[in-house]
Design a protein around this motif. Sequence first.
Motif, mmCIF file in Angstrom:
data_model
loop_
_atom_site.group_PDB
_atom_site.id
_atom_site.type_symbol
_atom_site.label_atom_id
_atom_site.label_comp_id
_atom_site.label_asym_id
_atom_site.label_seq_id
_atom_site.Cartn_x
_atom_site.Cartn_y
_atom_site.Cartn_z
ATOM 1 N N THR A 26 0.807 -1.223 0.000
ATOM 2 C CA THR A 26 0.000 0.000 0.000
ATOM 3 C C THR A 26 0.840 1.273 0.000
ATOM 4 O OG1 THR A 26 -0.136 0.200 2.422
ATOM 5 C CG2 THR A 26 -1.753 -1.220 1.330
ATOM 6 N N GLU A 83 1.614 2.967 2.559
ATOM 7 C CA GLU A 83 1.270 3.823 3.694
ATOM 8 C C GLU A 83 2.446 3.873 4.664
ATOM 9 O OE1 GLU A 83 -3.535 3.070 4.047
ATOM 10 O OE2 GLU A 83 -2.146 1.510 4.719
ATOM 11 N N SER A 141 -1.466 8.192 4.919
ATOM 12 C CA SER A 141 -1.774 7.779 3.547
ATOM 13 C C SER A 141 -0.518 7.771 2.684
ATOM 14 C CB SER A 141 -2.812 8.725 2.935
ATOM 15 O OG SER A 141 -2.317 10.052 2.897
ATOM 16 N N ALA A 142 -0.559 7.005 1.587
ATOM 17 C CA ALA A 142 0.613 6.843 0.724
ATOM 18 C C ALA A 142 1.095 8.168 0.141
ATOM 19 C CB ALA A 142 0.299 5.853 -0.395
ATOM 20 N N ASP A 143 0.182 9.113 -0.058
ATOM 21 C CA ASP A 143 0.588 10.412 -0.602
ATOM 22 C C ASP A 143 1.034 11.386 0.484
ATOM 23 O OD1 ASP A 143 -1.788 11.125 0.620
ATOM 24 O OD2 ASP A 143 -2.854 11.586 -1.239
ATOM 25 N N GLU A 184 -2.769 12.739 4.586
ATOM 26 C CA GLU A 184 -3.720 12.594 5.686
ATOM 27 C C GLU A 184 -3.375 11.425 6.592
ATOM 28 O OE1 GLU A 184 -7.671 11.391 4.563
ATOM 29 O OE2 GLU A 184 -6.970 10.704 2.609
ATOM 30 N N VAL A 234 -4.804 8.325 8.249
ATOM 31 C CA VAL A 234 -5.965 7.481 7.965
ATOM 32 C C VAL A 234 -6.355 6.563 9.118
ATOM 33 C CG1 VAL A 234 -5.539 7.529 5.479
ATOM 34 C CG2 VAL A 234 -4.502 5.717 6.855
ATOM 35 N N TYR A 288 -5.026 -2.118 11.068
ATOM 36 C CA TYR A 288 -6.041 -1.152 11.464
ATOM 37 C C TYR A 288 -6.764 -1.612 12.731
ATOM 38 C CZ TYR A 288 -5.242 0.762 6.830
ATOM 39 O OH TYR A 288 -4.652 1.307 5.715
#
Length: 371
Positions: free
Chosen positions: A267, A269, A288-290, A293, A295, A355
């Motif tokens: 992913t 992340e 998040s991967a970008d 944020e 998550v 998670y």
Amino acid sequence: MATTTCLLSSARCSAKHPINFKAHDLKTALASVVKPPTQKLKNPSLKVEAVKALKMVSTTILDTMVDFIFQFVDQPMIPSQKNFAPVEEIGELIKVDCFQGNIPEDFPEGVYIRNGSNPLFGGLKLAVSVFGKTDSLWIEGEGMLHALHFKKDEQGKWSFYYKNRYVETDTYKMESKRKKPAFLPIVEGDPLATLAASFFNVLRFGQEYKIMSNTNVFEHGGKHYSTAENYIPQEIDLISLETYGNWNPGRTWSRPLTSHPKKTPGTGELVTVGFEAKKPYCIVGIVSADGKELVHKLDLQLDQCSLFHDVGVTNKYTILVDFMLTLSPERVMKGGSLFKYEREKDARIAVIPRYGDADSIKWFHIEPCVS
């Protein structure tokens, strides 16, 4: 400025009888001595100038008090720490002509970058006062980035270039502007001295300690960050070594971030962890991967403020090692160190579904693994 609880060295522990104190109260009281009647000024620009003048006067009074009470002294460096002595910032790219060894044929072009402790003003300082003495730890120097560039021409000949530059954190800018030491060391020292030093740091700068950013450099979401355990990371440029500012994913992270976050396989992340000496002691976060944020966030619901220095990840799980190194500002008040290794307790490993919640954590006890 926020209310400081316990008023102290790291004011980061849930005390049984906390002292609630607004750090700006004394500053306001001092300023009131010379406060002009701004309420009678009808010109808005005059009011602004009056407020600026008031702030400058109160700041000057506080600085004068600190300079009178505390004296900064060079802290001796033991032989085993000589490798951590500070070097000068050169600020430009320098060609390296002297080297030994050979570069493997399949070695890629690029840049090797690291950061490390590089104290301002000639080395680490201790502070001596009527209250006693406070010391710095060898890890407390400001972060300096060191970049070694590997370049190869069309004939396959290598060239090497070196550059270094300080990570320009908010606190680095504060002290650089003053051109002298300003933050008082608080991690170790005499109880009253530590109390006073923490108080004055909060009063003058709004926080108890400097942002070090001297432990690791990592990449996420196409950007690069310099970091240490005591604050959130700073975004940097690998070529110019410029510091762009603090990185808080999604602006929803409210504590320091581990120096060694890990990307999840598949992913992309980022799994990170943040600990503080007050509840909640430890939070695991997933970015998040970008990198835009946060998550997922999990409170480990610990009963003590343990230090988790590293993170392990698999496809499905996050792995943390609690080797029973705890943080306790209360211990500093008694003349001890902020850190303590709990030798009487077993270390343990936490295995957490990516998670998962606190109930899904599996703890495995192991023998103590720190000497």
